[in-house]
Design an enzyme around this catalytic site. Structure first.
Site, PDB file in Angstrom:
ATOM      1  N   CYS A 114       0.798  -1.235   0.000  1.00 46.11           N
ATOM      2  CA  CYS A 114       0.000   0.000   0.000  1.00 46.11           C
ATOM      3  C   CYS A 114       0.830   1.284   0.000  1.00 46.11           C
ATOM      4  CB  CYS A 114      -0.945   0.002   1.190  1.00 46.11           C
ATOM      5  SG  CYS A 114      -2.054  -1.414   1.188  1.00 46.11           S
ATOM      6  N   HIS A 371      -9.212   2.939  -2.117  1.00 47.59           N
ATOM      7  CA  HIS A 371      -7.795   2.614  -1.907  1.00 47.59           C
ATOM      8  C   HIS A 371      -7.269   1.753  -3.047  1.00 47.59           C
ATOM      9  CE1 HIS A 371      -4.082   1.361  -0.245  1.00 47.59           C
ATOM     10  NE2 HIS A 371      -4.504   0.382   0.553  1.00 47.59           N
ATOM     11  N   CYS A 401      -0.137   2.101   6.501  1.00 46.72           N
ATOM     12  CA  CYS A 401       0.312   0.780   6.915  1.00 46.72           C
ATOM     13  C   CYS A 401       0.643  -0.036   5.675  1.00 46.72           C
ATOM     14  CB  CYS A 401      -0.762   0.083   7.748  1.00 46.72           C
ATOM     15  SG  CYS A 401      -2.375  -0.073   6.948  1.00 46.72           S
ATOM     16  N   GLY A 403       1.111  -4.167   4.256  1.00 46.53           N
ATOM     17  CA  GLY A 403       0.912  -5.586   4.493  1.00 46.53           C
ATOM     18  C   GLY A 403       2.190  -6.302   4.884  1.00 46.53           C
TER      19      GLY A 403
END
Length: 416
Positions: A114, A371, A401, A403
């Site tokens: 992300c 997103h 954040c 993954g």
């Protein structure tokens, strides 16, 4: 609040302070001269549902070239964040050539989940800073209609048997949201309240026309219910749900009851979305020489790791690390864009960092806007700088954040 703001202003004015150093203007600064994004549309349902990744990349790069009016031969490298397409590098190269960049302009894709769009920005900025290139484009693009980040099969047991955290890297993101909710006592009610605010802020921003300063209209084709193709021009995000309240969100069923207390739902998690965003970067001296408008200064970025099973709280380790590197505190920051992967992590990050909620995602975040995994890191820069321009604010902090248990953060100075 007023005392905190006054202290921040005085720091800005103090010679030799970290803030005065940060906001000083030097020839070797890496600056952003253009920051744009496409509309963000619902995967499999929205305006880009029939649009390929290569077309998304082509469309945003064509807009960068035309709106900047830069000689495309000056662009030496293009970095694209993308998560779900293993052929993204091929598609980007084809898209760049089609958009009018010569074959002397290099291109590649990057995947740090992300944060990929911010990672692309950092890569290009650092290449410029160290003299590897003079001008580059950082972008992110994702077609979640086509892809996603789910694992196709479990990892090799000969690897995972050595570490529970290695096993935890396979946890789906929804599971990690339930972990954050359960481990830190974040209730469904708190999450729905947060999500409702995100939708309401995005709804107000859209009604007030604020996103017009970020979004470039994109022509594409959509297949209708009868299988007929029609050309459309997309101009607005289509995931914002007008009239959303905490009460209405409270009626949505739990998305992952098998993994926790059922706090995470389709209403308080980020939307599955298609879209792209891009920034044009060069040194300040280059921008002045080329007559390019200077929107902002890239200051720096960093990454930090944490336990994979609670990956959502990544910003709480990345943000303090980045601020410490530059001698700043959150009181020095004017706008904070934190990716709302899930309301669980957004609530935790806000409260753990003692963030002023008014500073955090003032135009709403990924719960309301969506997103698109590889694009979000670049999209946050575009949105945050647009908000700084409108409100006359100076310091932008972005974070998300990542993954498998990481966080990333970026720091920028608005100069408009």
């Amino acid at each position: 609040m007023a005392v905190e703001r006054l202290g921040s202003i005085l720091k800005h004015l103090s010679p030799g302070s970290p803030l005065s150093t940060l906001t000083s203007k030097n020839a070797d600064d890496v600056v952003i001269t253009l920051a744009i994004r496409t509309p963000l549309t619902k995967a499999r349902k929205g305006g880009f549902k029939d649009t390929t990744l290569e077309y998304l990349a082509y469309a945003i790069l064509k807009e960068v070239k035309e709106r900047s009016n830069i000689d495309p031969a000056l662009v030496e490298d293009i970095a694209m964040g993308n998560v779900s397409d293993g052929k993204a590098a091929y598609k980007l190269r084809a898209a760049a050539l089609a958009a009018g960049f010569p074959n002397t302009s290099s291109a590649y894709s990057v995947n740090r989940f992300c944060s990929s769009g911010l990672k692309a920005t950092a890569d290009i900025a650092h290449a410029i800073s160290n003299g590897s290139i003079e001008v580059g484009i950082a972008m992110g693009a994702e077609s979640m209609t086509i892809g996603g980040d789910a694992l196709e099969k479990p990892f090799d047991e000969e690897v995972t048997k050595h570490s529970q955290e290695s096993v935890d890297c396979m946890q789906p993101m929804g599971w990690t949201s339930e972990n954050v909710s359960a481990d830190f006592g974040i209730s469904r009610q708190e999450m729905d309240k947060y999500a409702a605010e995100s939708f309401q802020r995005a709804e107000r921003a859209q009604k007030d026309g604020l996103f017009a300063d970020e979004i470039v209209p994109i022509k594409t084709r959509v297949k209708d219910a009868n299988g007929e193709w029609k050309e459309v021009t997309l101009t607005a995000d289509d995931g914002i749900r007008p009239g959303t309240t905490a009460e209405s969100l409270g009626k949505i069923r739990a998305a992952f009851p098998q993994w926790g207390n059922g706090a995470t739902t389709g209403g308080n998690a980020s939307q599955v979305t298609d879209g792209a965003a891009a920034v044009l970067l060069m040194k300040r001296s280059t921008a002045i020489k080329l007559g390019q408008p200077i929107l902002a200064k890239y200051v720096g970025s960093t990454v930090a790791g944490l336990a994979p099973r609670i990956m959502g709280i990544g910003p709480t380790v990345a943000i303090p690390k980045l601020l410490a590197q530059h001698g700043l505190t959150l009181a020095d920051v004017d706008v904070v864009e934190i990716n709302e992967a899930f309301a669980s992590m957004a609530v935790y990050c806000r409260d753990k960092l003692a963030l002023d909620w008014a500073k955090m995602n003032p135009r709403g975040g990924a719960i309301a806007l969506g997103h698109p995994l590889g694009a979000t890191g670049a999209r946050q820069i575009v949105t945050g700088l647009a908000e700084c321009r409108k409100s006359g604010k100076k310091i932008l902090l972005t974070s998300m954040c990542i993954g498998t248990g990481m966080g990333m953060a970026g720091l920028f100075v608005n100069e408009q």
